[in-house]
Enzyme design. Structure first.
Site, PDB file in Angstrom:
ATOM      1  N   HIS A   1      46.907   9.350  11.516  1.00 36.55           N
ATOM      2  CA  HIS A   1      46.978  10.563  10.690  1.00 36.55           C
ATOM      3  C   HIS A   1      46.398  10.323   9.304  1.00 36.55           C
ATOM      4  O   HIS A   1      46.948  10.767   8.301  1.00 36.55           O
ATOM      5  CB  HIS A   1      48.425  11.044  10.562  1.00 36.55           C
ATOM      6  CG  HIS A   1      48.978  11.600  11.824  1.00 36.55           C
ATOM      7  ND1 HIS A   1      48.424  12.678  12.469  1.00 36.55           N
ATOM      8  CD2 HIS A   1      50.045  11.220  12.574  1.00 36.55           C
ATOM      9  CE1 HIS A   1      49.126  12.953  13.570  1.00 36.55           C
ATOM     10  NE2 HIS A   1      50.108  12.066  13.652  1.00 36.55           N
ATOM     11  N   CYS A   2      45.278   9.650   9.253  1.00 37.41           N
ATOM     12  CA  CYS A   2      44.635   9.282   7.996  1.00 37.41           C
ATOM     13  C   CYS A   2      43.332  10.082   7.868  1.00 37.41           C
ATOM     14  O   CYS A   2      42.726  10.453   8.879  1.00 37.41           O
ATOM     15  CB  CYS A   2      44.342   7.778   8.017  1.00 37.41           C
ATOM     16  SG  CYS A   2      43.450   7.159   6.579  1.00 37.41           S
ATOM     17  N   GLY A   3      42.901  10.295   6.667  1.00 38.93           N
ATOM     18  CA  GLY A   3      41.620  10.960   6.463  1.00 38.93           C
ATOM     19  C   GLY A   3      40.452  10.178   7.034  1.00 38.93           C
ATOM     20  O   GLY A   3      39.385  10.733   7.296  1.00 38.93           O
ATOM     21  N   PHE A   4      40.649   8.881   7.262  1.00 41.56           N
ATOM     22  CA  PHE A   4      39.592   8.032   7.821  1.00 41.56           C
ATOM     23  C   PHE A   4      39.690   7.908   9.350  1.00 41.56           C
ATOM     24  O   PHE A   4      38.874   7.225   9.964  1.00 41.56           O
ATOM     25  CB  PHE A   4      39.622   6.645   7.173  1.00 41.56           C
ATOM     26  CG  PHE A   4      39.287   6.673   5.712  1.00 41.56           C
ATOM     27  CD1 PHE A   4      37.997   6.928   5.279  1.00 41.56           C
ATOM     28  CD2 PHE A   4      40.272   6.450   4.760  1.00 41.56           C
ATOM     29  CE1 PHE A   4      37.676   6.963   3.933  1.00 41.56           C
ATOM     30  CE2 PHE A   4      39.971   6.483   3.399  1.00 41.56           C
ATOM     31  CZ  PHE A   4      38.673   6.751   2.988  1.00 41.56           C
ATOM     32  N   THR A   5      40.664   8.565   9.954  1.00 42.62           N
ATOM     33  CA  THR A   5      40.852   8.480  11.413  1.00 42.62           C
ATOM     34  C   THR A   5      39.582   8.821  12.199  1.00 42.62           C
ATOM     35  O   THR A   5      39.335   8.200  13.240  1.00 42.62           O
ATOM     36  CB  THR A   5      42.043   9.355  11.849  1.00 42.62           C
ATOM     37  OG1 THR A   5      43.221   8.855  11.193  1.00 42.62           O
ATOM     38  CG2 THR A   5      42.264   9.313  13.346  1.00 42.62           C
TER      39      THR A   5
END
Length: 178
Positions: free
Chosen positions: A59-63
């Site tokens: 659930h990360c912006g970098f996922t």
């Protein structure tokens, strides 16, 4: 005859040391796969091969980097590169449920490289692989740090979260260890 018996005894006594002579000590670990009861012996996976290690969170912006990581795995896997994702909630962005994390990895992004169950990657409670990485390099300061590791277990280069896996600098570092 006695020499052969002594040699045989030493092989059995040394156990995994003889089997994993080409495996860096940092990978001498049995770890559970993401959303599975199965484990993987990391030495079996990486022995004699270069590795790209990434700390991940679903659930990360970098996922979305999972897509590029999979492309790197597909492009360089045949040349010997092993990609390993270490799911972690160190930065409080991993799914609370492993089934959800697995769905994001495998269904949403088509990940086929080895993904491990969540573990710590920072500080004193980091898993054994990341303790070794953190001694050689800067520990992760966020999700999706990428570590190019040669076949001897040396961290050749670290790339932060913002550097995408398909970036030329990452590919050049991978080329150095192949």
């Amino acid at each position: 005859m006695q020499l052969r018996l002594v040699f045989t005894f030493l092989l059995f006594a040394c156990g995994s040391s003889a089997v994993y002579a080409g495996c860096p000590a940092m990978f001498d670990a049995e770890m559970r796969l993401l959303h599975s009861s199965k484990t993987v012996n990391l030495c079996d996976l990486v022995e004699g091969k270069p590795v790209l290690v990434v700390n991940t969170a679903s659930h990360c912006g970098f996922t979305p980097q999972f897509k590029a990581l999979e492309a790197v795995h597909q492009q360089y896997g045949a040349q010997g590169l092993v990609v390993i994702g270490f799911a972690s909630d160190d930065f409080r962005q991993e799914a609370k449920d492993e089934a959800e994390a697995a769905a994001i990895c495998y269904k949403n992004y088509g990940v086929s490289f080895t993904m491990l169950a969540p573990s710590r990657v920072t500080g004193d409670r980091a898993n054994a692989v990341f303790k070794a990485i953190n001694r050689q390099s800067k520990q992760p300061d966020w999700n999706f740090n990428k570590y190019v590791i040669d076949k001897n277990g040396a961290v050749v280069q670290r790339f932060g979260s913002a550097t995408k896996p398909d970036n030329k600098k990452v590919r050049d570092a991978i080329g150095m260890v192949l």
